[in-house]
Design an enzyme around this catalytic site. Structure first.
Site, PDB file in Angstrom:
ATOM      1  N   THR A 159      62.381  64.576  49.741  1.00  0.00           N
ATOM      2  CA  THR A 159      62.707  63.317  50.441  1.00  0.00           C
ATOM      3  C   THR A 159      63.624  62.421  49.618  1.00  0.00           C
ATOM      4  O   THR A 159      64.180  61.471  50.150  1.00  0.00           O
ATOM      5  CB  THR A 159      61.426  62.543  50.807  1.00  0.00           C
ATOM      6  OG1 THR A 159      60.568  62.522  49.676  1.00  0.00           O
ATOM      7  CG2 THR A 159      60.721  63.172  51.987  1.00  0.00           C
ATOM      8  N   ARG A 168      49.282  55.484  45.556  1.00  0.00           N
ATOM      9  CA  ARG A 168      49.120  54.120  45.044  1.00  0.00           C
ATOM     10  C   ARG A 168      48.308  53.169  45.915  1.00  0.00           C
ATOM     11  O   ARG A 168      47.553  52.357  45.368  1.00  0.00           O
ATOM     12  CB  ARG A 168      50.506  53.536  44.706  1.00  0.00           C
ATOM     13  CG  ARG A 168      51.077  54.189  43.459  1.00  0.00           C
ATOM     14  CD  ARG A 168      52.561  54.004  43.329  1.00  0.00           C
ATOM     15  NE  ARG A 168      53.283  54.816  44.309  1.00  0.00           N
ATOM     16  CZ  ARG A 168      54.605  54.892  44.395  1.00  0.00           C
ATOM     17  NH1 ARG A 168      55.352  54.184  43.565  1.00  0.00           N
ATOM     18  NH2 ARG A 168      55.185  55.663  45.290  1.00  0.00           N
ATOM     19  N   LYS A 201      44.926  65.470  45.700  1.00  0.00           N
ATOM     20  CA  LYS A 201      46.177  66.147  45.339  1.00  0.00           C
ATOM     21  C   LYS A 201      46.431  65.975  43.848  1.00  0.00           C
ATOM     22  O   LYS A 201      46.329  64.868  43.322  1.00  0.00           O
ATOM     23  CB  LYS A 201      47.356  65.564  46.123  1.00  0.00           C
ATOM     24  CG  LYS A 201      48.678  66.265  45.814  1.00  0.00           C
ATOM     25  CD  LYS A 201      49.788  65.827  46.755  1.00  0.00           C
ATOM     26  CE  LYS A 201      50.587  64.664  46.257  1.00  0.00           C
ATOM     27  NZ  LYS A 201      51.478  64.961  45.114  1.00  0.00           N
ATOM     28  N   ASP A 245      50.027  70.339  44.012  1.00  0.00           N
ATOM     29  CA  ASP A 245      51.418  70.064  44.407  1.00  0.00           C
ATOM     30  C   ASP A 245      52.334  70.510  43.269  1.00  0.00           C
ATOM     31  O   ASP A 245      52.836  69.691  42.509  1.00  0.00           O
ATOM     32  CB  ASP A 245      51.562  68.563  44.691  1.00  0.00           C
ATOM     33  CG  ASP A 245      52.882  68.228  45.362  1.00  0.00           C
ATOM     34  OD1 ASP A 245      53.610  69.156  45.766  1.00  0.00           O
ATOM     35  OD2 ASP A 245      53.182  67.021  45.478  1.00  0.00           O
ATOM     36  N   ASP A 273      60.648  80.521  42.024  1.00  0.00           N
ATOM     37  CA  ASP A 273      61.074  81.434  40.952  1.00  0.00           C
ATOM     38  C   ASP A 273      61.362  82.774  41.633  1.00  0.00           C
ATOM     39  O   ASP A 273      61.368  82.862  42.862  1.00  0.00           O
ATOM     40  CB  ASP A 273      59.946  81.554  39.903  1.00  0.00           C
ATOM     41  CG  ASP A 273      60.485  81.936  38.523  1.00  0.00           C
ATOM     42  OD1 ASP A 273      61.319  82.857  38.439  1.00  0.00           O
ATOM     43  OD2 ASP A 273      60.061  81.310  37.530  1.00  0.00           O
ATOM     44  N   LYS A 299      54.966  72.768  43.717  1.00  0.00           N
ATOM     45  CA  LYS A 299      56.320  73.068  44.231  1.00  0.00           C
ATOM     46  C   LYS A 299      56.950  74.254  43.494  1.00  0.00           C
ATOM     47  O   LYS A 299      57.989  74.136  42.849  1.00  0.00           O
ATOM     48  CB  LYS A 299      57.216  71.836  44.134  1.00  0.00           C
ATOM     49  CG  LYS A 299      56.723  70.663  44.981  1.00  0.00           C
ATOM     50  CD  LYS A 299      57.731  69.542  45.059  1.00  0.00           C
ATOM     51  CE  LYS A 299      57.267  68.401  45.945  1.00  0.00           C
ATOM     52  NZ  LYS A 299      56.226  67.567  45.323  1.00  0.00           N
TER      53      LYS A 299
HETATM   54  O1  C5P Z   1      51.750  56.604  45.675  1.00  0.00           O
HETATM   55  P1  C5P Z   1      52.252  57.285  46.921  1.00  0.00           P
HETATM   56  O2  C5P Z   1      51.333  57.099  48.112  1.00  0.00           O
HETATM   57  O3  C5P Z   1      53.689  56.948  47.220  1.00  0.00           O
HETATM   58  O4  C5P Z   1      52.189  58.834  46.535  1.00  0.00           O
HETATM   59  C1  C5P Z   1      52.671  59.840  47.392  1.00  0.00           C
HETATM   60  C2  C5P Z   1      52.449  61.172  46.778  1.00  0.00           C
HETATM   61  O5  C5P Z   1      53.070  62.141  47.599  1.00  0.00           O
HETATM   62  C3  C5P Z   1      53.048  61.341  45.384  1.00  0.00           C
HETATM   63  O6  C5P Z   1      52.192  62.219  44.664  1.00  0.00           O
HETATM   64  C4  C5P Z   1      54.382  62.003  45.642  1.00  0.00           C
HETATM   65  O7  C5P Z   1      54.795  62.828  44.594  1.00  0.00           O
HETATM   66  C5  C5P Z   1      54.060  62.859  46.871  1.00  0.00           C
HETATM   67  N1  C5P Z   1      55.207  63.201  47.680  1.00  0.00           N
HETATM   68  C6  C5P Z   1      56.048  62.266  48.242  1.00  0.00           C
HETATM   69  N2  C5P Z   1      57.105  62.658  49.009  1.00  0.00           N
HETATM   70  C7  C5P Z   1      57.341  63.954  49.187  1.00  0.00           C
HETATM   71  C8  C5P Z   1      56.512  64.908  48.631  1.00  0.00           C
HETATM   72  C9  C5P Z   1      55.440  64.501  47.859  1.00  0.00           C
HETATM   73  O8  C5P Z   1      55.825  61.068  48.085  1.00  0.00           O
HETATM   74  N3  C5P Z   1      58.332  64.319  49.949  1.00  0.00           N
END
Ligand code: C5P
Length: 234
Positions: free
Chosen positions: A118, A209, A36, A63, A68, A65
């Protein structure tokens, strides 16, 4: 859905440069086949990098999002489709979703809708002028996404079972907020382990992460795949 466990893991390359992303992809090797790319990397040379990943046989989730006027969304989606990406996110507004579905026509790109971010709670929605709470708005937008021909939703694993009931088996559910047991939650509030998220109905897991900041990212990815396999059996 007949996906192998490895195909269900999407690693979020939330990294500041193409150089650091290339190093991570090299480290992960055959362990990860789906990446992603979000704002940070996309606006730092990440789109040509995405094209390179696709040429190397990886799948890419952009991603971005999008939101427009319809014409702009539709043309933007056409360009993303030409890049060969597998997933692209748009905000779940009816006009935007309709335009995205038009823009991807004839390609293999799949559009994912983000129902309600979220980070939003009911008070944030009220401040933005909405009468509905998070649960109601997410459910209403999921139904609109289904009716518009959107391919899937991004949602927390906690919402997956409820949203599955609304959209049926035909749409994919992609869930971030995944934390293998014993890893730090960071700023994620609603987290689930890989196995529980799959059990809750997620088709794909987005993990950032816990993989990219692991001492051994490849081992971390392999462990997540093994955990998924325990549930799916393949
Ligand atoms: O590091 P981590 O596992 O928390 O990363 C989650 C990924 O998913 C990040 O790129 C974050 O922007 C994305 N994301 C999220 N919650 C959402 C939509 C996307 O954590 N509702």
């Amino acid at each position: 859905m007949t996906l192998d466990a490895r195909e269900r893991l999407i690693v979020a390359l939330d990294l500041p440069s193409v150089k650091s992303a290339e190093a991570m992809v090299a480290k992960l090797g055959e362990s990860v086949c789906f990446y992603k790319i979000g704002y940070q990397l996309a606006f730092a040379g990440g789109l040509p990098f995405a094209a390179g990943l696709i040429a190397a046989g990886k799948q890419v989730f952009l991603d971005l999002k999008l939101h427009d006027i319809g014409n702009t969304v539709s043309k933007g989606v056409e360009s993303v489709a030409q890049l060969g990406a597998t997933f692209l996110t748009v905000h779940a507004y009816p006009q935007t979703m309709k335009a995205a579905v038009e823009g991807k026509r004839g390609s293999t790109l799949r559009i994912l809708a983000v129902t309600v971010l979220t980070s939003y709670d009911d008070a944030d929605l009220a401040a933005a002028g909405y009468d509905l709470g998070v649960g109601e708005l997410a459910a209403a937008r999921a139904a609109q996404a289904r009716d518009t021909g959107i391919d899937g939703l991004v949602c927390s694993a906690e919402e997956a079972a409820n949203l599955r009931g609304i959209v049926g088996p035909g749409m994919v559910l992609v869930t971030p907020g995944i934390r293998p047991a014993g890893t730090a939650s960071g700023d994620q509030k609603r987290i689930m382990t890989p196995a529980r998220a799959i059990e809750a109905g997620a088709d794909y897991l987005v993990v950032g992460r816990p993989v990219v900041e692991a001492r051994d990212p490849k081992a971390a990815a392999d462990a997540i795949v093994a955990e998924i396999e325990q549930v799916t059996g393949k």
